[in-house]
Design a protein around this motif. Structure first.
Motif, PDB file in Angstrom:
ATOM      1  N   ALA A   1      25.085   9.488  -7.874  1.00  0.00           N
ATOM      2  CA  ALA A   1      24.051   9.235  -6.968  1.00  0.00           C
ATOM      3  C   ALA A   1      24.016   9.904  -5.665  1.00  0.00           C
ATOM      4  CB  ALA A   1      24.385   7.723  -6.421  1.00  0.00           C
ATOM      5  N   LEU A   2      24.986  10.559  -5.486  1.00  0.00           N
ATOM      6  CA  LEU A   2      24.781  11.705  -4.375  1.00  0.00           C
ATOM      7  C   LEU A   2      24.134  12.924  -4.489  1.00  0.00           C
ATOM      8  CD1 LEU A   2      28.475  11.501  -2.985  1.00  0.00           C
ATOM      9  CD2 LEU A   2      26.373  10.870  -1.677  1.00  0.00           C
ATOM     10  N   GLN A   3      23.168  13.443  -3.442  1.00  0.00           N
ATOM     11  CA  GLN A   3      22.868  14.634  -3.648  1.00  0.00           C
ATOM     12  C   GLN A   3      23.740  15.838  -3.636  1.00  0.00           C
ATOM     13  OE1 GLN A   3      19.301  15.693  -1.425  1.00  0.00           O
ATOM     14  NE2 GLN A   3      19.058  13.721  -0.559  1.00  0.00           N
ATOM     15  N   ASN A   4      23.597  17.019  -3.948  1.00  0.00           N
ATOM     16  CA  ASN A   4      24.713  18.091  -3.901  1.00  0.00           C
ATOM     17  C   ASN A   4      24.950  18.405  -2.309  1.00  0.00           C
ATOM     18  OD1 ASN A   4      24.808  18.917  -6.479  1.00  0.00           O
ATOM     19  ND2 ASN A   4      23.229  20.263  -6.440  1.00  0.00           N
ATOM     20  N   ASN A   5      26.184  18.361  -2.145  1.00  0.00           N
ATOM     21  CA  ASN A   5      26.927  18.668  -0.855  1.00  0.00           C
ATOM     22  C   ASN A   5      26.710  17.084   0.038  1.00  0.00           C
ATOM     23  OD1 ASN A   5      27.513  21.331  -0.683  1.00  0.00           O
ATOM     24  ND2 ASN A   5      25.219  21.826  -0.705  1.00  0.00           N
ATOM     25  N   GLY A   6      26.614  16.241  -0.796  1.00  0.00           N
ATOM     26  CA  GLY A   6      26.560  14.778  -0.268  1.00  0.00           C
ATOM     27  C   GLY A   6      27.897  14.234   0.107  1.00  0.00           C
TER      28      GLY A   6
END
Length: 253
Positions: A142-147
């Protein structure tokens, strides 16, 4: 299989049942004062400096929505997910500007749209490593990259004094409500069986509700390994205070 064993398995493989005591949770747990004084100062150090203005944050196990409400006031877009419809009914009242999803955190699937995921006093109800890995994998997806993923979780290493004392009961009381939580430790599994009894004054009559939950104390190495297993990096943890029984983990996708 004994009745007790069946109950244990049922509790271990299902989210805690809040439906009968949701009103009491809303009255006593993780209220605005706790969030403002105990959580926001920590987030000001480890979360806010690392996410963009207006970032989209997922509150994992959002309960009655008090954390999401305070983060919305800080200017963030908020989504909360919880397995209890009764708790979410309060969350929608407490944080009407936020979005909420009914779902088990071990099973949800969301696209990579979040700048951060946060979870406070929730993962203690995940009682086996396979489910913990499932939660972490769902968060990672569910996280964006670098989240950024920030969560609290009780650790065996921090719980030793409490286990030795054998006492962790909680009692909350006011003129209209009472909530009692009795903890019984099972050392082999490092699990606490929590017997919950609530009372609500309704039309001058006290109404009683009961529930049973399981709480797990995790090994630091198991949490670290589960995070690494799904791909998280730069994993670190802090203990918010000398008397804390939980560690706060910070990690990146």
């Amino acid at each position: 299989m004994t009745t007790s064993s069946k109950l244990f398995l049922s509790l271990a493989h299902n989210p805690p049942n809040y439906e009968s005591i949701a009103r009491l949770q809303n009255e006593f747990k993780n209220k605005e004062e706790f969030i403002v004084e105990g959580v926001i100062p920590i987030f000001e150090q480890i979360l806010f400096p690392h996410i963009p203005e207006g970032a989209h944050i997922l509150d994992l196990g959002c309960g009655c929505g008090y954390l999401g409400s305070q983060l919305h006031k800080k200017g963030y877009k908020m989504t909360g997910i919880d397995a209890s419809e009764a708790l979410l009914s309060y969350a929608r009242k407490n944080a009407p500007e936020n979005n909420f999803i009914l779902g088990d955190i071990r099973q949800f699937e969301l696209p990579p749209t979040f700048d951060a995921v946060v979870s406070i006093d929730v993962l203690l109800f995940i009682v086996n490593n396979d489910d913990l890995i499932s939660v972490f994998r769902n968060v990672y997806t569910a996280l964006q990259n670098n989240g950024l993923f920030i969560f609290s979780i009780p650790l065996v290493e921090l719980m030793r004094k409490t286990v030795e004392e054998g006492y962790m009961n909680h009692v909350y009381v006011n003129d209209e409500y009472a909530l009692i939580e009795l903890f019984h430790y099972q050392p082999e599994e490092k699990i606490w069986k929590i017997e919950v009894t609530g009372f609500e004054l309704i039309d001058k009559v006290w109404k009683r509700s009961d529930a049973t939950w399981l709480r797990k104390d995790h090994l630091l190495s198991d949490v670290q390994s589960a995070l690494e297993n799904v791909g998280f990096r730069e994993i670190s943890n802090i203990s918010p205070g000398d008397e804390s029984q939980s560690a706060c983990f910070i990690c990146w996708k």
